[in-house]
Design an enzyme around this catalytic site. Structure first.
Site, PDB file in Angstrom:
ATOM      1  N   HIS A  45      -4.225   0.751  11.524  1.00 45.49           N
ATOM      2  CA  HIS A  45      -5.455  -0.028  11.649  1.00 45.49           C
ATOM      3  C   HIS A  45      -5.969   0.062  13.089  1.00 45.49           C
ATOM      4  CE1 HIS A  45      -3.246  -2.736   8.502  1.00 45.49           C
ATOM      5  NE2 HIS A  45      -3.694  -1.635   7.934  1.00 45.49           N
ATOM      6  N   GLU A  88       0.797  -1.228   0.000  1.00 43.20           N
ATOM      7  CA  GLU A  88       0.000   0.000   0.000  1.00 43.20           C
ATOM      8  C   GLU A  88       0.832   1.282   0.000  1.00 43.20           C
ATOM      9  OE1 GLU A  88      -4.117  -0.494   1.800  1.00 43.20           O
ATOM     10  OE2 GLU A  88      -2.758  -1.064   3.429  1.00 43.20           O
TER      11      GLU A  88
END
Lengths: 292, 292, 292, 292
Positions: free
Chosen positions: B151, B130
């Site tokens: 996260h 990512e």
């Protein structure tokens, strides 16, 4: 004059001996201080940051010990719960510790069990009461190589209510749209003992699991399976994490869950990154001082 | 008499040598015991309690390593998530670790990426899937010098429901009145992979971010940006903290949030105090034993 | 013969000197290893398990440093928040650290402030922006000897909603039936900076506090006061603990709170047991490795 | 020549003495460094992994010290709360620490109390205010050998609301279908002191407990009893764990609880596995550095 020449030499020898003795003595004591840290790392170091080496039962047992420490250190299990790996040499058999807290499991605790979940060579070691969870799932699911049985506090509420555990975060993309629940009363009646303590109950649990990677056990915990030890540990951890997040989200409002395509796609990508989690968990477990 | 006078001297020299050897030997061993603490601190010590020294790519990389350890130690990230810094020398480029758990990142893991988020010189290192989160935000936001992708469990519920994440405590005065959410389905459709794995998705994320310091990513996490590494880390931490507090407050009743003036005023003041948090976080991360 | 008799003596003297040097050298290094624990403990050891020794500003400063470490170690504060003690010699003055994370505060950071919350002798040290919290409460409340200003996450939701913080467990018997809230907008208007950054705001906060031991600060945290440092720390800790428990209880149903008589009675008893908590908190803070 | 021969020998003796002194000195100091870890372990090591050795008051006191450390380390108690064991030699008597934080309790803190909860030989040690909890339960319940009194944060909400604490997970199969609550107002009126500070209140608490293994104390905590120290500690831990899980489950929906048969069956099985939990808790408490 000879003696005078000799004397200093002898004295120097005596002093040399004393000095060396002092050095060795201090060195030994100082080593005692530093030892816990340095020896603790050795168990998992070989795998860190590299591809897993060629598979073998010896390597699987080594990983099983490390995995036991990780699930304890990450709070997936406490003094109870257990994990196993299928035997490579004899795929009808599996390896599982003797009855012991996962954080304390060592290589010598690992026992081999046959296709009926009975010890091949117990040598006085007591097996877990619920070893049938493992044996019957291995029988029903040839794709499964490793199993974690846990009592994760965050997971139990989903097994006890009719609120489905569903994937709400990408790390838990492996979860089905509705995680199945094993209600032991449906097979053992109201007068059951909760525990999966024989083959019949193990087979019923395996049936409830079906093709899912996770089955919740009402009033008890969960069984999480995977194609490798590392993937089973990864799933056990993120099943717990997803339960916590879903629980919080449900208190806020109606959450958007991952749809089946999102879940499948991200699960595929993350499977290649499982080692990244394993590496840091192993490092942390070695430093936590709660296992040998 | 000459020899007798000489002999003691020689003996003393020998003894002196032995004593010095003993001292050096013991000193080396004792240093081994104290080393983890003292060398661990050196990475951040130069900045502690003083103004950041003159900016350079070398200094940015040094802070990036420390920042990785902090966000892991503070639970903003686990084995996943990552943070980057823009290059000073070539502002179209940025620095980001190879694919690795943030707690384990060292200087040698930091790679340089070009304006398309491709490695300048990979030398066999695998980049994060990512990395486009970083490259496309740097392209769209010239004011941004550092980015944290996390996260955080407390943040995900706000990305998954229609309950806006809003500033409820002064430490999160940087948050907008409603934190934007990136819904990947809006750009990649229902059959998406959740992850921001190419430039197109990175650009869409940057667009959702707009001028905000934070964008929530549905079913995934958040991206937090700042004009320095320290401010980006500060914001990532307090985004999580604000989410926890707002979540609890919403369960109690309808909370009063910071109004836009309060948020702007306190954010301005606190920006000058970011080093106070960095200092204690760096100290704690160095002592936690979960990274090298 | 004279020289021969003298020589060995001289040599012995030289050896004695070398041995002593070795001992002192080793001793110093080994002390370095044990220092964090042993010197860390010394700050609080004299008071442990015994009545506080005779009061003095020096002793107050010593306890203030220990208290800073405790509130950080117990999660009452993070990198922000601060605590002070009134001067015994000059009761219009008070002691407070320079602007620094509480976990890192040492004796040299403690500054004296006058009745207007201005430093008596700053020597280049930067004071906390919100020192007026302390100065104005000391002015309004002669009974108060120590103050903790915190941003406890569990407490903030009660300041942000109209749900009153009330004593639900005996350890928080010091809490009033409804803990007052300071709404800064009522004195500084909508365009305020949240922080208590001048005397006028400090005075308004002191007025909101009234005779209470705790005042919640909307969108910000709380100020907790006490007749000693230990009691102020005890109250700051159990204010947080009570908030957590009340928050959970309110989600279950309508809880029974302590009535005013119960609260007053148990508070009187527990005041005599404050040292028991201080002792274990000091021990824990010294072992946590997050402060020097 | 005689003197010359003698001199070196004398010098060697002096050097030998100095070297031994150095060794002993260093050894002593290094032992100081390693002591906390090594002596900490000795208290519980004998029991680890084996059947408890023959019962005696000395062994009970040894386990009581270890149990104190465990309940502190596992968060069942903080600086307050206490646990006791009945005397084997004189079953009307019991052993309990002097007034002290459980994490710091050592063998020398353990006092013997008579059937009226008064110290047999105080030797200047101050007893806990609430020792009557122990004395009166031992009087009313001959089957009880050990008692834990805690203020577990997760448990207090159930004592303060009319939501019954019920067994939702198998580890807490010992819990009754509805855990009794002791409302001190019912015996001491509205102007009570919350604490069980005399025999009359202790007797009323024992009556509320009835035949249950746990009684909740409104606004205060709980008392947990067992037929051994290890079972009492096990129950205190899982009472807390069950409360957390039930609390979360109730927020999700209406949970299925263990029925009386399930609870009784699984409790019987788990009673044989209590040592597995004790072993890991003792190991963890020894490594946590919060007790001596």
């Amino acid at each position: 004059m000879f003696k005078k020449h000799f004397c200093p030499g002898r004295r120097v020898l005596v002093l040399l001996a004393l000095s060396l003795f002092t050095c060795v003595f201090i060195s030994a004591m100082v080593r005692q201080v530093t030892a816990p840290a340095s020896t603790g790392t050795s168990a998992v170091a070989p795998q860190s940051g590299s591809l897993p080496s060629a598979d073998s039962d010896e390597k699987r047992i080594q990983e099983l010990v490390a995995g036991n420490h990780i699930i304890a250190d990450q709070g997936v299990v406490d003094g109870f719960g257990h994990m196993s790996v299928r035997s490579l040499k004899n795929p009808a058999h599996f390896f599982l510790s003797q009855s012991k807290a996962p954080a304390l499991v060592t290589k010598d605790d690992i026992m081999e069990f046959d296709e009926n979940s009975e010890p091949v060579d117990a040598r006085g070691r007591t097996p877990y009461v619920e070893r049938y969870i493992h044996g019957e799932i291995y029988r029903a699911r040839p794709d499964v190589q490793a199993i974690v049985h846990s009592h994760s506090p965050a997971v139990i509420p989903f097994g006890a209510t009719n609120v489905p555990l569903r994937p709400i975060m990408h790390m838990a993309g492996f979860l089905p749209q509705t995680t199945p629940i094993f209600e032991i009363r449906s097979v053992a009646g109201d007068d059951n003992g909760i525990l999966v303590e024989n083959r019949r109950l193990g087979a019923a649990l395996a049936q409830a699991l079906g093709k899912s990677p996770v089955v919740l056990m009402r009033g008890h915990g969960a069984a999480v399976v995977g194609p490798t030890i590392r993937i089973a540990v990864f799933r056990a951890f993120y099943t717990q994490s997803n339960a916590q997040i879903e629980s919080e989200a449900l208190k806020l409002g109606q959450p958007v869950f991952l749809n089946p395509m999102e879940a499948a796609n991200v699960e595929k990508t993350l499977r290649g990154l499982v080692n990244r989690a394993w590496e840091i968990w192993a490092e942390h477990a070695n430093g936590s001082g709660t296992k040998r």
